[in-house]
Write an enzyme that holds these catalytic residues in place. Structure first.
Site, PDB file in Angstrom:
ATOM      1  N   TYR A  57       0.828  -1.214   0.000  1.00  7.65           N
ATOM      2  CA  TYR A  57       0.000   0.000   0.000  1.00  7.65           C
ATOM      3  C   TYR A  57       0.861   1.261   0.000  1.00  7.65           C
ATOM      4  O   TYR A  57       0.335   2.361  -0.172  1.00  7.65           O
ATOM      5  CB  TYR A  57      -0.937   0.056   1.221  1.00  7.65           C
ATOM      6  N   HIS A 114       0.903 -11.656   2.096  1.00 13.99           N
ATOM      7  CA  HIS A 114      -0.167 -10.950   1.397  1.00 13.99           C
ATOM      8  C   HIS A 114      -0.883 -11.817   0.351  1.00 13.99           C
ATOM      9  O   HIS A 114      -2.098 -11.737   0.179  1.00 13.99           O
ATOM     10  CB  HIS A 114       0.419  -9.700   0.718  1.00 13.99           C
TER      11      HIS A 114
END
Length: 269
Positions: A57, A114
């Site tokens: 992010y 992730h």
């Protein structure tokens, strides 16, 4: 209802001391830089205590700044970050250290893999499997050293979980997956619970283009409780025993999304 899991009044069969609280968490995926600092700060002020970040992010520094500015004791906040698939394998240990440095914290409360790997077209399935195992070893080592209070995965299917449970020394505490009323993942949720892995929901209100919140059933239920459609969906997650993570840039919506304890959905709803 399938396997009893859509029976929303059934308590979740997970370990008593969960790695994350059964509450709405603050998603940060869609902001970086100063807007991210402001969004996380607004979330903390609205009472959110779980902040869901990730190296991918590109906002870990922003999250750190918001946490510092909020002047809330670090121990009261649950920080989550994730190892992106480019960092899996050899780079995982370094990537974890870099995330902690960006978060300006000597530990995260929850560290996740992730994705189960890059797409097989880019990386052979066997190579992905090796990288998954190597990455998990790096997470286990972070857990042993205290750099990660809890470790888990994201976007893992039953196949990936089965494989991981076959070789792990520390089992995953969490599997963070996409869950919302249009994509309920009942079988995967059931499987996670049966293996004592806590499911956690991202995209908990679905993607905007699905227009979930305009759904007529949700509209009827929300009117019955005098709440918003978003609050109905988040309450549904909580009653299923699944902590949802939600992003919003609107302070009013952040407050509203967190406030889901004043009503209870019936079995029929």
């Amino acid at each position: 209802s399938h396997g009893g899991m859509l029976s929303i009044c059934a308590p979740a069969a997970v370990a008593k001391e969960s790695a994350v609280p059964l509450a709405v968490g603050l998603g940060t995926c869609c902001a970086k830089g100063e807007p991210s600092v402001q969004q996380v700060l607004a979330g903390l002020k609205a009472g959110y205590r779980l902040i869901d970040s990730a190296s991918h992010y590109e906002n870990e520094e922003a999250v750190a700044s918001a946490v510092e500015q909020a002047e809330i004791p670090r121990g009261d906040i649950k920080l989550v970050t994730k190892v992106w698939f480019d960092d899996m394998g050899d780079r995982a240990e370094t990537a974890i250290r870099e995330s902690l440095a960006r978060l300006r914290s000597d530990y995260v409360d929850l560290l996740l893999v992730h994705f189960p790997g890059s797409i097989d077209a880019v990386q052979s399935p066997a190579a992905n499997r090796r990288r998954r195992e190597q990455t998990w070893r790096a997470l286990e080592s972070a857990h042993k050293s205290g750099a990660a209070r809890a470790i888990g995965v994201a976007n893992y299917t039953r196949r990936h979980l089965r494989e991981l449970l076959g070789y792990c020394e520390v089992p995953p505490a969490i599997n963070q997956i996409e869950i919302h009323p249009y994509f309920q993942q009942v079988d995967l949720v059931d499987y996670c619970l049966s293996k004592k892995v806590q499911p956690m929901a991202f995209s908990a209100l679905a993607h905007g283009e699905l227009r979930l919140l305009e759904n007529t059933v949700l509209q009827v239920i929300s009117r019955a409780h005098n709440v918003t459609a978003a609050q109905v969906v988040l309450r549904w997650h909580i009653q299923r025993g699944i902590p949802p993570v939600v992003f919003s840039a609107s302070t009013a919506r952040l407050r509203e999304n967190r406030n889901v304890s004043g009503f209870t959905l019936s079995e029929a709803e």
